[in-house]
Design a protein around this motif. Structure first.
Motif: not given
Length: 411
Positions: A241-257, A225-229
């Motif tokens: 390495g990278a994970v989806t936010c509530a926008a569900h449009e691509g994955m944000h990179l762990r850019e501090n590392h 019943g909801s979009k996966p992350f």
């Protein structure tokens, strides 16, 4: 729309008054130069590299690191003493052939991964909720353990399913504990939900370790019943390495590392929007930072996120190999509502073994595959899936020419 939780975690972890693109890139350059200095002092694989770069743009002047180098000389990449190593992941992953890689981590590396996991998981999990973890538990600082620690960090309760249980055992666990969230392989979630039937309690899911084609994601959305992350990780980038936010449009990179690049087959950097190979420099890892490591994963950079986050995003990730793409197969096959799982092998003929809620899907499978790979010889078989069965792959899903699936811990 709320901003990605990853940005706040980076700001708090790095003790920054605010997170900006300029500040993040300055931090990356600082860590890159610290890594180069440590490598020069330590010796090993990167001993001949420059000690200092004046800009992130100059990173492209450094040679690439390859998986073959990592397999041959794993210990040559280690920049700490063995006494500081808290965890070693060794062997081959299920998408890998040839010699296995050994990747080393300090306690600080693992704690940073827990923090990153918690930031990503918090997009879909709240304090007091239960979360089913369907990844291997291989001891302290193994993947399952790190995820469980992140879930507990959020004040939620991990339900440690692990990997390798039968559908009957998993259904009984879900029926007893009633988890509202799930973390694990995407196909395994869909198979579990289809075997469980009406009343499946999982409402949200963070899926990782496999490609997440659109068709499969839509089937999971119907189930929960909801979009996966989706999440992207590997042992080389510290498992997260990278994970989806509530926008569900691509994955944000762990850019501090992680400093990420996208390159073409010849190694030339590609602009945002163009697909190519993901290259990572893991400047935030202490034990074994890698410089310009060619992951063999293919994706592209996306424009700034609608959530307003500062961190760059990558699109869905896929791998390329000799055989037919498992991503394309899953995209086509799991639209069949009765399919629970399938395994594929390729030796000139695509052989598909499937398990379903009812047998007799061979014709549907052959038509779906033929539409996906016109002209490719297909040999399907389909049997009734029982509660004594379990997922057909012990790790990542793949098709290897003339080889059978296998694997160990993945991210």
């Amino acid at each position: 729309m709320r901003r990605t939780k990853l940005d706040k975690w980076i700001k708090d972890t790095e003790a920054l008054p605010e997170l900006s693109r300029e500040g993040l890139e300055a931090l990356q350059l600082k860590r890159l130069n610290e890594t180069l200095e440590r490598a020069a002092a330590r010796g090993g694989v990167y001993a001949g590299y420059p000690r200092h770069l004046d800009s992130l743009e100059e990173l492209k002047t450094l040679p690439f690191t390859t998986p073959e180098q990592l397999s041959r000389r794993s210990s040559g990449f280690l920049l700490t003493s063995q006494s500081q190593v808290e965890r070693v992941i060794s062997g081959t992953t299920s998408g890998t052939t040839g010699a296995g890689k050994r990747v080393f981590y300090t306690r600080e590396d693992m704690e940073n991964t827990v923090g990153f996991f918690a930031a990503g998981i918090s997009e879909m999990l709240s304090a007091g909720e239960r979360c089913l973890i369907a990844f291997p538990f291989t001891g302290p600082f193994g993947l399952g353990d790190l995820i469980a620690r992140a879930v507990e960090k959020l004040g939620a309760e991990p339900v440690k399913a692990g990997y390798g249980q039968s559908w009957g055992e998993l259904c009984a666990l879900v029926r007893d504990r009633r988890p509202r969230a799930y973390i694990g392989f995407p196909v395994a979630l869909l198979g579990l939900g289809r075997m469980y039937g009406p009343g499946f309690p999982v409402e949200r899911a963070l899926v990782s370790a496999d490609a997440c084609p659109e068709g499969l994601m839509k089937e999971i959305e119907k189930l929960t019943g909801s979009k996966p992350f989706p999440h992207y990780g590997s042992r080389e980038c510290g498992l997260g390495g990278a994970v989806t936010c509530a926008a569900h449009e691509g994955m944000h990179l762990r850019e501090n590392h992680i400093i990420a690049e996208i390159v073409d087959a010849g190694g030339k950097r590609l602009p945002p929007g163009e697909y190519g190979e993901l290259v990572i420099s893991t400047v935030g890892l202490r034990a074994m930072p890698l410089l310009r490591y060619r992951t063999g994963d293919y994706t592209r950079f996306l424009p700034p996120c609608p959530c307003g986050g500062v961190t760059r995003r990558i699109d869905r990730v896929s791998r390329r190999g000799e055989g037919p793409s498992m991503e394309k197969l899953d995209e086509a096959l799991f639209r069949l509502p009765g399919l629970v799982d399938c395994r594929a092998e390729f030796d000139g003929v695509l052989k598909i073994s499937a398990r379903a809620l009812e047998p007799g899907l061979e014709g549907d499978i052959e038509r779906a595959v033929s539409a996906c790979f016109p002209g490719l010889p297909v040999k399907p078989s389909c049997s009734l899936c029982s509660m004594e069965d379990g997922p057909m792959y012990p790790g990542k899903r793949h098709v290897l020419k003339g080889e059978k699936p296998g694997g160990k811990e993945t991210g």
